[in-house]
Design an enzyme around this catalytic site. Structure first.
Site, PDB file in Angstrom:
ATOM      1  CD  GLU A 139      -2.782   1.107   2.483  1.00  5.28           C
ATOM      2  OE1 GLU A 139      -2.733   0.167   3.287  1.00  5.28           O
ATOM      3  OE2 GLU A 139      -3.495   2.109   2.627  1.00  5.28           O
ATOM      4  NE  ARG A 156       4.052  -8.117   9.926  1.00  3.52           N
ATOM      5  CZ  ARG A 156       3.381  -7.370   9.045  1.00  3.52           C
ATOM      6  NH1 ARG A 156       2.353  -7.869   8.412  1.00  3.52           N
ATOM      7  NH2 ARG A 156       3.762  -6.139   8.800  1.00  3.52           N
ATOM      8  CE  LYS A 166       3.449  -0.086   4.619  1.00  2.00           C
ATOM      9  NZ  LYS A 166       2.558  -0.032   3.480  1.00  2.00           N
TER      10      LYS A 166
HETATM   11  P1  ATP Z   1       2.628  -2.280   7.630  1.00  7.20           P
HETATM   12  O1  ATP Z   1       1.771  -2.839   8.702  1.00  7.20           O
HETATM   13  O2  ATP Z   1       4.025  -2.013   8.012  1.00  7.20           O
HETATM   14  O3  ATP Z   1       2.003  -1.146   6.888  1.00  7.20           O
HETATM   15  P2  ATP Z   1       1.700  -3.948   5.642  1.00  7.20           P
HETATM   16  O4  ATP Z   1       1.623  -5.415   5.657  1.00  7.20           O
HETATM   17  O5  ATP Z   1       0.423  -3.233   5.801  1.00  7.20           O
HETATM   18  O6  ATP Z   1       2.795  -3.477   6.630  1.00  7.20           O
HETATM   19  P3  ATP Z   1       1.881  -3.482   2.905  1.00  7.20           P
HETATM   20  O7  ATP Z   1       2.564  -2.393   2.197  1.00  7.20           O
HETATM   21  O8  ATP Z   1       0.412  -3.515   2.821  1.00  7.20           O
HETATM   22  O9  ATP Z   1       2.396  -3.416   4.352  1.00  7.20           O
HETATM   23  O10 ATP Z   1       2.464  -4.909   2.531  1.00  7.20           O
HETATM   24  C1  ATP Z   1       2.999  -5.272   1.289  1.00  7.20           C
HETATM   25  C2  ATP Z   1       3.391  -6.709   1.345  1.00  7.20           C
HETATM   26  O11 ATP Z   1       4.497  -6.869   2.216  1.00  7.20           O
HETATM   27  C3  ATP Z   1       2.294  -7.596   1.893  1.00  7.20           C
HETATM   28  O12 ATP Z   1       2.227  -8.772   1.124  1.00  7.20           O
HETATM   29  C4  ATP Z   1       2.718  -7.873   3.297  1.00  7.20           C
HETATM   30  O13 ATP Z   1       2.226  -9.106   3.729  1.00  7.20           O
HETATM   31  C5  ATP Z   1       4.246  -7.855   3.185  1.00  7.20           C
HETATM   32  N1  ATP Z   1       4.881  -7.490   4.451  1.00  7.20           N
HETATM   33  C6  ATP Z   1       4.654  -6.383   5.183  1.00  7.20           C
HETATM   34  N2  ATP Z   1       5.377  -6.401   6.308  1.00  7.20           N
HETATM   35  C7  ATP Z   1       6.099  -7.555   6.287  1.00  7.20           C
HETATM   36  C8  ATP Z   1       7.040  -8.162   7.181  1.00  7.20           C
HETATM   37  N3  ATP Z   1       7.382  -7.581   8.327  1.00  7.20           N
HETATM   38  N4  ATP Z   1       7.577  -9.350   6.827  1.00  7.20           N
HETATM   39  C9  ATP Z   1       7.252  -9.927   5.669  1.00  7.20           C
HETATM   40  N5  ATP Z   1       6.374  -9.420   4.796  1.00  7.20           N
HETATM   41  C10 ATP Z   1       5.792  -8.247   5.087  1.00  7.20           C
HETATM   42 MG    MG Z   2      -1.189  -2.626   5.531  1.00  9.42          MG
END
Ligand code: ATP
Ligand code: MG
Length: 560
Positions: free
Chosen positions: A34, A260, A270
């Site tokens: 995102e 994760r 984030k």
């Molecule tokens: P955040 O909570 O930090 O915003 P998010 O999962 O919402 O993380 P996105 O940008 O929506 O972040 O995620 C993009 C991709 O990266 C998704 O497939 C998510 O599952 C993966 N991802 C995010 N954080 C991690 C992590 N700590 N380890 C592995 N994969 C991750």
């Molecule tokens: Mg997210």
């Protein structure tokens, strides 16, 4: 770039699909961030899994910006995501946006309504959540659940046309308010949001939820394996339900979840990272203390070290926290082979060699030493380093009264100045406060190169910089951003565990002249001190990437 072929449950699933011919042998993945912030080290894991899996099976991986929430998303983030993936060493097949599918998603929503599988609910979100029930506790039907198809279609079209205020209605799937999986209790598909979207402008005032957008976006793009993290595990039945109830162009994609990547002493959320930036705890998303790819890059982490770490730890379905020392160890291993060596003195103390020769004009003579740039890599060649009668040594390398086991310089003791001469301290000068300002020494001209012809030994070799030839640099030393291994473990709030001393700035460090020619962003080893990255914007500012001691190796030894 080809990753080593790893064996893990994801590869097993893909292999089995290939054997069964589920997707005709095709493998297509996507990385779907995102655009509401900068990528962090956790994303690096997802990127290596998404791109790595596709590459290994001769498939393709797209970058899809999951831009379905107009409140938080910006072009700035899209640009940084694209650049950071490239920096990490991956090239998306295509750059795609979920917002490009808003039209198709809308049509599919009408399709579900027409089949009486979705309805417009006039209740607010709080009422809807209260009706969802809980684990082992049934939910209750919305009073609007029995609306006719015609009424739902009419209301949904008017939602889209902008007739209703934010929050006044939602579109929900009609599944089962008693389903054991909460995700299937009539989930919300659309919310009303009169908001400007950075790509679609004011074209839409209803926006799809993650669940409604994600699987369908995968299907539109022809994704075969939609790899995400474990928190989406309970959403998989919903992902499958939507796809099963729509007319799809191809075989439905398969969602696969993995654990994760998280580290000790830092956070990978984030939202929380955004708070550190907003509160001014760090200088920005690219502060070298941040676990963002921008921060790690400025800090001097080689992308190859991050990639290697992500594949070495493997991919599992068990959540765990990696030691930050293990990542640092990988960084150190890479830098050891690539970083050129330089001499720099962080906290300078003046050393005057009283028997150093002076030339006809009364100036101390300068001698030059040819020093290898990197003993690990002869191809890096050598450089010449100036030596003269006035030097800087590290303040902590001199002790007026040496404590036990202190083998460095003190009055009456001989040490080696690396690659130059053996010197013996003879006396000190102090200022009015009693602080040592100068150490006097004598050198042995017969020890040029650093060895005594009579074979006598010294217990210590120290780095040095010629005072007259030195350049002044600023050095930033970093410590953990959070003191606790698991930030927020005791209080529930990570920010409570912030390390107030995570950065120490040293102005007036002295370095050999060659350091000034270090290209921006390049990492060098300061001998005996660690690896330091030249700042990408500010000349002569160096960030300590990692120290020389491998704490990870020590931890593993202690654990036997
Ligand atoms: P955040 O909570 O930090 O915003 P998010 O999962 O919402 O993380 P996105 O940008 O929506 O972040 O995620 C993009 C991709 O990266 C998704 O497939 C998510 O599952 C993966 N991802 C995010 N954080 C991690 C992590 N700590 N380890 C592995 N994969 C991750
Ligand atoms: Mg997210």
């Amino acid at each position: 770039m080809t990753q080593p072929v790893a064996n893990d449950f994801i590869r097993d699933i893909v292999r089995r699909d290939n054997e069964l011919g589920t997707y005709g042998g095709r493998v297509q993945t996507r990385f779907p961030p995102e655009p509401n912030g900068y990528l962090h080290i956790g994303h690096a894991k997802a990127i290596t899994v998404d791109f790595g899996t596709a590459e290994e099976f001769g498939g393709s991986c797209n970058l899809r910006l999951d831009d379905t929430n107009p409140d938080t998303e910006e072009t700035e983030f899209v640009e940084s995501i694209v650049a950071d993936i490239a920096w990490l060493g991956f090239r998306p097949d295509r750059l795609l946006h979920a917002s490009d599918y808003f039209g198709q998603l809308y049509d599919w929503a009408e399709e579900l309504i027409a089949r009486d599988l979705a309805f417009v609910d006039d209740q607010d979100i709080e009422t809807i959540s209260a009706q969802r029930g809980g684990f082992g506790r049934p939910g209750s039907d919305s009073p609007y659940r029995t609306r006719t198809v015609e009424e739902n279609l009419d209301l949904f079209r008017r939602m889209r046309a902008g007739e209703f205020a934010d929050g006044s209605r939602v579109l929900r799937a009609k599944i089962d308010m008693n389903h054991e999986n909460m995700a299937l209790r009539d989930p919300v598909m659309y919310r009303i949001r009169h908001r400007h979207h950075f790509r679609t402008g004011d074209q839409w005032c209803i926006y799809p939820t993650y669940d409604w957008a994600h699987g369908q976006s995968d299907a539109i793009e022809g994704v075969t394996h939609s790899i995400c993290t474990l928190e989406f595990d309970t959403h998989r039945p919903l992902y499958d339900w939507y796809l099963a109830h729509l007319t799809l162009p191809a075989e439905a994609p398969r969602q696969i979840e993995f654990a994760r990547l998280e580290f000790t002493h830092t956070i990978t959320s984030k939202r929380r990272l955004a708070k550190l930036v907003a509160d001014g705890v760090v200088d920005g998303w690219d502060d070298p203390r941040m676990p963002t790819l921008r921060g790690l890059r400025r800090r001097g982490y080689p992308p190859a070290a991050i990639r290697a770490f992500c594949s070495e730890i493997g991919t599992t379905r068990t959540n765990s926290r990696q030691s930050i020392e293990a990542l640092e160890s990988s960084v150190r291993r890479h830098l050891n082979t690539t970083a050129q060596r330089r001499m720099a003195v962080l906290r300078p103390l003046r050393l005057v060699i009283d028997n150093w020769p002076i030339d006809e004009s009364g100036e101390p003579v300068t001698q030059y030493f040819e020093v290898a740039n990197n003993p690990e890599n002869p191809a890096d060649g050598s450089r010449s380093v100036a030596f003269s009668g006035e030097l800087f040594i590290e303040r902590e390398d001199f002790a007026e009264v040496p404590p036990p086991k202190f083998f460095r310089l003190s009055v009456g003791r001989e040490v080696r100045l690396r690659g130059a001469f053996l010197v013996t301290a003879t006396a000190v000068d102090k200022d009015a406060e009693g602080e040592i300002v100068t150490v006097h020494a004598s050198y042995d001209p017969a020890t040029r190169g650093g060895d005594a012809p009579d074979g006598r030994k010294v217990k210590s070799t120290m780095h040095w910089v010629s005072a007259r030839h030195a350049v002044e640099v600023t050095v930033a030393l970093y410590d953990r951003l959070f003191t606790a291994p698991v930030p927020g473990e005791s209080t529930g709030e990570a920010l409570d565990d912030l390390n107030p001393q995570s950065r120490t700035l040293l102005d007036g460090a002295k370095a050999e002249a060659a350091l000034a020619a270090t290209p921006p962003g390049q990492v060098v080893q300061f001998e005996r001190l660690g690896y330091f990255a030249h700042d990408s914007d500010t000349p002569l500012l160096f960030h300590r990437t990692v120290g020389l001691r491998d704490e990870w190796a020590a931890i593993q030894r202690r654990q036997g």
